[in-house]
Each structure stands twice: as structure tokens, then as C-alpha cells.
Design a protein around this motif. Structure first.
Motif, PDB file in Angstrom:
ATOM      1  N   ALA A  47       0.853  -1.191   0.000  1.00 42.94           N
ATOM      2  CA  ALA A  47       0.000   0.000   0.000  1.00 42.94           C
ATOM      3  C   ALA A  47       0.886   1.237   0.000  1.00 42.94           C
ATOM      4  CB  ALA A  47      -0.918   0.003   1.211  1.00 42.94           C
ATOM      5  N   LEU A  48       0.755   2.054  -1.011  1.00 41.69           N
ATOM      6  CA  LEU A  48       1.479   3.321  -1.070  1.00 41.69           C
ATOM      7  C   LEU A  48       0.548   4.490  -0.794  1.00 41.69           C
ATOM      8  CD1 LEU A  48       3.761   2.730  -4.162  1.00 41.69           C
ATOM      9  CD2 LEU A  48       4.339   2.547  -1.752  1.00 41.69           C
ATOM     10  N   ALA A  49      -0.737   4.273  -1.024  1.00 39.63           N
ATOM     11  CA  ALA A  49      -1.736   5.311  -0.790  1.00 39.63           C
ATOM     12  C   ALA A  49      -3.091   4.637  -0.611  1.00 39.63           C
ATOM     13  CB  ALA A  49      -1.787   6.276  -1.960  1.00 39.63           C
ATOM     14  N   LEU A  50      -3.975   5.319   0.077  1.00 41.13           N
ATOM     15  CA  LEU A  50      -5.367   4.911   0.196  1.00 41.13           C
ATOM     16  C   LEU A  50      -6.193   6.082  -0.304  1.00 41.13           C
ATOM     17  CD1 LEU A  50      -5.217   3.335   3.754  1.00 41.13           C
ATOM     18  CD2 LEU A  50      -5.167   2.139   1.558  1.00 41.13           C
ATOM     19  N   TYR A  51      -7.211   5.805  -1.080  1.00 38.17           N
ATOM     20  CA  TYR A  51      -7.985   6.853  -1.729  1.00 38.17           C
ATOM     21  C   TYR A  51      -9.359   6.929  -1.087  1.00 38.17           C
ATOM     22  CZ  TYR A  51      -4.217   5.752  -4.867  1.00 38.17           C
ATOM     23  OH  TYR A  51      -2.971   5.493  -5.372  1.00 38.17           O
ATOM     24  N   CYS A  52      -9.742   8.101  -0.655  1.00 35.75           N
ATOM     25  CA  CYS A  52     -11.018   8.295   0.016  1.00 35.75           C
ATOM     26  C   CYS A  52     -11.790   9.391  -0.702  1.00 35.75           C
ATOM     27  CB  CYS A  52     -10.770   8.683   1.479  1.00 35.75           C
ATOM     28  SG  CYS A  52     -12.286   8.987   2.418  1.00 35.75           S
ATOM     29  N   PHE A  53     -13.075   9.165  -0.919  1.00 31.85           N
ATOM     30  CA  PHE A  53     -13.933  10.191  -1.485  1.00 31.85           C
ATOM     31  C   PHE A  53     -15.239  10.216  -0.718  1.00 31.85           C
ATOM     32  CE2 PHE A  53     -14.742   6.330  -3.858  1.00 31.85           C
ATOM     33  CZ  PHE A  53     -16.122   6.279  -3.988  1.00 31.85           C
ATOM     34  N   SER A  54     -15.859  11.377  -0.701  1.00 25.69           N
ATOM     35  CA  SER A  54     -17.097  11.547   0.048  1.00 25.69           C
ATOM     36  C   SER A  54     -18.298  11.444  -0.877  1.00 25.69           C
ATOM     37  CB  SER A  54     -17.107  12.896   0.760  1.00 25.69           C
ATOM     38  OG  SER A  54     -17.086  13.953  -0.181  1.00 25.69           O
ATOM     39  N   VAL A  55     -19.418  11.135  -0.266  1.00 22.91           N
ATOM     40  CA  VAL A  55     -20.707  11.136  -0.947  1.00 22.91           C
ATOM     41  C   VAL A  55     -21.637  12.041  -0.149  1.00 22.91           C
ATOM     42  CG1 VAL A  55     -20.434   8.895  -2.083  1.00 22.91           C
ATOM     43  CG2 VAL A  55     -21.390   9.000   0.225  1.00 22.91           C
ATOM     44  N   SER A  56     -22.763  12.415  -0.744  1.00 23.81           N
ATOM     45  CA  SER A  56     -23.624  13.422  -0.132  1.00 23.81           C
ATOM     46  C   SER A  56     -24.661  12.877   0.838  1.00 23.81           C
ATOM     47  CB  SER A  56     -24.319  14.247  -1.219  1.00 23.81           C
ATOM     48  OG  SER A  56     -25.094  13.398  -2.041  1.00 23.81           O
ATOM     49  N   ALA A  57     -24.850  11.561   0.886  1.00 25.50           N
ATOM     50  CA  ALA A  57     -25.853  10.983   1.789  1.00 25.50           C
ATOM     51  C   ALA A  57     -25.323   9.690   2.403  1.00 25.50           C
ATOM     52  CB  ALA A  57     -27.148  10.717   1.035  1.00 25.50           C
ATOM     53  N   ARG A  58     -25.712   9.436   3.624  1.00 28.68           N
ATOM     54  CA  ARG A  58     -25.247   8.258   4.350  1.00 28.68           C
ATOM     55  C   ARG A  58     -25.547   6.959   3.597  1.00 28.68           C
ATOM     56  NH1 ARG A  58     -24.365   6.824   9.968  1.00 28.68           N
ATOM     57  NH2 ARG A  58     -24.889   4.625  10.220  1.00 28.68           N
ATOM     58  N   ASP A  59     -26.754   6.814   3.075  1.00 29.52           N
ATOM     59  CA  ASP A  59     -27.109   5.567   2.389  1.00 29.52           C
ATOM     60  C   ASP A  59     -26.350   5.385   1.077  1.00 29.52           C
ATOM     61  OD1 ASP A  59     -28.576   7.605   1.163  1.00 29.52           O
ATOM     62  OD2 ASP A  59     -30.347   6.362   0.854  1.00 29.52           O
ATOM     63  N   GLU A  60     -25.807   6.475   0.540  1.00 25.55           N
ATOM     64  CA  GLU A  60     -25.021   6.389  -0.684  1.00 25.55           C
ATOM     65  C   GLU A  60     -23.703   5.643  -0.449  1.00 25.55           C
ATOM     66  OE1 GLU A  60     -23.492   9.322  -4.290  1.00 25.55           O
ATOM     67  OE2 GLU A  60     -24.488  10.200  -2.557  1.00 25.55           O
ATOM     68  N   VAL A  61     -23.197   5.668   0.797  1.00 25.83           N
ATOM     69  CA  VAL A  61     -21.989   4.910   1.133  1.00 25.83           C
ATOM     70  C   VAL A  61     -22.201   3.438   0.803  1.00 25.83           C
ATOM     71  CG1 VAL A  61     -20.531   4.107   3.034  1.00 25.83           C
ATOM     72  CG2 VAL A  61     -21.185   6.514   2.900  1.00 25.83           C
ATOM     73  N   ASP A  62     -23.314   2.881   1.297  1.00 27.98           N
ATOM     74  CA  ASP A  62     -23.604   1.470   1.041  1.00 27.98           C
ATOM     75  C   ASP A  62     -23.871   1.211  -0.437  1.00 27.98           C
ATOM     76  OD1 ASP A  62     -23.316   0.554   3.722  1.00 27.98           O
ATOM     77  OD2 ASP A  62     -25.300   1.349   4.190  1.00 27.98           O
ATOM     78  N   THR A  63     -24.566   2.123  -1.095  1.00 25.64           N
ATOM     79  CA  THR A  63     -24.865   1.964  -2.522  1.00 25.64           C
ATOM     80  C   THR A  63     -23.574   1.864  -3.332  1.00 25.64           C
ATOM     81  OG1 THR A  63     -26.950   3.157  -2.280  1.00 25.64           O
ATOM     82  CG2 THR A  63     -26.026   3.009  -4.505  1.00 25.64           C
ATOM     83  N   VAL A  64     -22.636   2.774  -3.076  1.00 26.15           N
ATOM     84  CA  VAL A  64     -21.373   2.781  -3.825  1.00 26.15           C
ATOM     85  C   VAL A  64     -20.533   1.555  -3.479  1.00 26.15           C
ATOM     86  CG1 VAL A  64     -19.200   4.017  -4.176  1.00 26.15           C
ATOM     87  CG2 VAL A  64     -21.352   5.278  -4.125  1.00 26.15           C
ATOM     88  N   ALA A  65     -20.431   1.217  -2.188  1.00 23.87           N
ATOM     89  CA  ALA A  65     -19.629   0.054  -1.787  1.00 23.87           C
ATOM     90  C   ALA A  65     -20.194  -1.229  -2.383  1.00 23.87           C
ATOM     91  CB  ALA A  65     -19.562  -0.042  -0.264  1.00 23.87           C
ATOM     92  N   GLU A  66     -21.499  -1.375  -2.359  1.00 24.98           N
ATOM     93  CA  GLU A  66     -22.119  -2.578  -2.941  1.00 24.98           C
ATOM     94  C   GLU A  66     -21.917  -2.614  -4.454  1.00 24.98           C
ATOM     95  OE1 GLU A  66     -23.168  -5.170  -1.266  1.00 24.98           O
ATOM     96  OE2 GLU A  66     -22.780  -4.106   0.618  1.00 24.98           O
ATOM     97  N   ALA A  67     -21.957  -1.462  -5.113  1.00 20.84           N
ATOM     98  CA  ALA A  67     -21.706  -1.407  -6.557  1.00 20.84           C
ATOM     99  C   ALA A  67     -20.267  -1.819  -6.855  1.00 20.84           C
ATOM    100  CB  ALA A  67     -21.987  -0.002  -7.093  1.00 20.84           C
ATOM    101  N   ALA A  68     -19.328  -1.402  -6.016  1.00 23.76           N
ATOM    102  CA  ALA A  68     -17.920  -1.772  -6.212  1.00 23.76           C
ATOM    103  C   ALA A  68     -17.741  -3.279  -6.109  1.00 23.76           C
ATOM    104  CB  ALA A  68     -17.035  -1.065  -5.186  1.00 23.76           C
TER     105      ALA A  68
END
Length: 150
Positions: free
Chosen positions: A77-98
């Protein structure tokens, strides 16, 4: 929120990927789009925010920019990439899509009340975190948790 130290400054993070088209398809399933002016068969400019982009570069193209050898993101690991989303439930939506698009879960959900996140690995093994932070949370003491785990 503080005033940016360098208003108007843009950020381009360059990461090597084994297959640019495959990576574009993966990140498109997570809701990202690409700037066609900086996208070809060797590179894709993934739009992350108004002033932030991730350049998905073929190994050959990445080697043109870096004089150091590429690390294998599945073992180093040389870097970890973090990005924000605008709603709490969007976290799960994006993670499940990944995960559905071929990525793998790095960590389960982390719930700190004012911040909620999940982490995953992309198709090349790069660690990503998607997070939401409560906009009404303005206390500096709650900002002690660092958003960047994968």
C-alpha cells in the motif's frame, strides 16, 4: 469549513491500472464519469470532484511519469484513496456497486455517528474508502477520526 489555502488549485492523482477500459467500466458502475479531453486508450481522467480527478493510467503510461518501479497494490500500500458522498445511504450503494463490479470489501462499515464509511479494493487492488460526514457536525473534536482506511 475553512477557506481553501489554494483556491482554484486542481488535484490529479495518478494510479496505474492493468486495463484502462476495464477500470473505466468498474468506476462508471460506481457513478464516476470521465473527462474525454484527457482520456484515451492509455489513460482515463476520472472526475472525483469540482477540482479533483484520478488519472487511471496503463502500466506503460504510468512508467513514463514515474522513474521508480511500480508497486503491486495487492501486496503493497502506497496510498489509500477516500472520497465523500452526499448521503449516508449512498456509502452502502457505492460500496455494494464496487463489490458487484468485481471489487472486494476491505473493511465492514464504520459508524462514528457523525461519519459513516466503507472500504473496498478496486480491480487492481488499490484501496478505496467511500465516506459520508454529517454536514451539521462542525465540532473539531469529532474530526479526530481520519477518513482513509482500506
Amino acid at each position: 469549513m475553512t477557506t481553501p489555502a489554494h483556491a482554484g488549485r486542481m488535484l490529479f492523482v495518478n494510479i496505474p491500472v492493468a486495463d484502462v477500459e476495464r477500470s473505466k467500466a468498474f468506476f462508471a458502475r460506481l457513478g464516476f464519469s470521465f473527462n474525454p479531453m484527457f482520456t484515451d486508450e492509455t489513460a482515463a481522467c476520472m472526475l472525483v470532484g469540482e477540482q479533483a480527478s484520478v488519472m487511471l493510467l496503463s502500466h506503460k503510461k504510468f512508467a513514463q511519469f514515474s522513474k521508480l518501479p511500480m508497486a503491486d497494490p495487492t501486496t503493497h500500500a502506497l496510498a489509500l484513496y477516500c472520497f465523500s458522498v452526499s448521503a449516508r445511504d449512498e456509502v452502502d450503494t457505492v460500496a455494494e456497486a464496487a463489490i458487484a463490479a468485481g471489487g472486494s470489501e476491505a473493511d465492514g462499515p464504520e459508524d462514528h455517528g457523525f461519519m459513516y464509511s466503507r472500504s473496498f479494493y478496486d480491480l487492481d487492488g488499490h484501496g478505496w474508502q467511500v465516506m459520508w460526514m454529517d454536514p451539521s457536525s462542525t465540532s473539531d473534536s469529532s474530526a479526530s477520526s481520519t477518513p482513509a482506511r482500506a
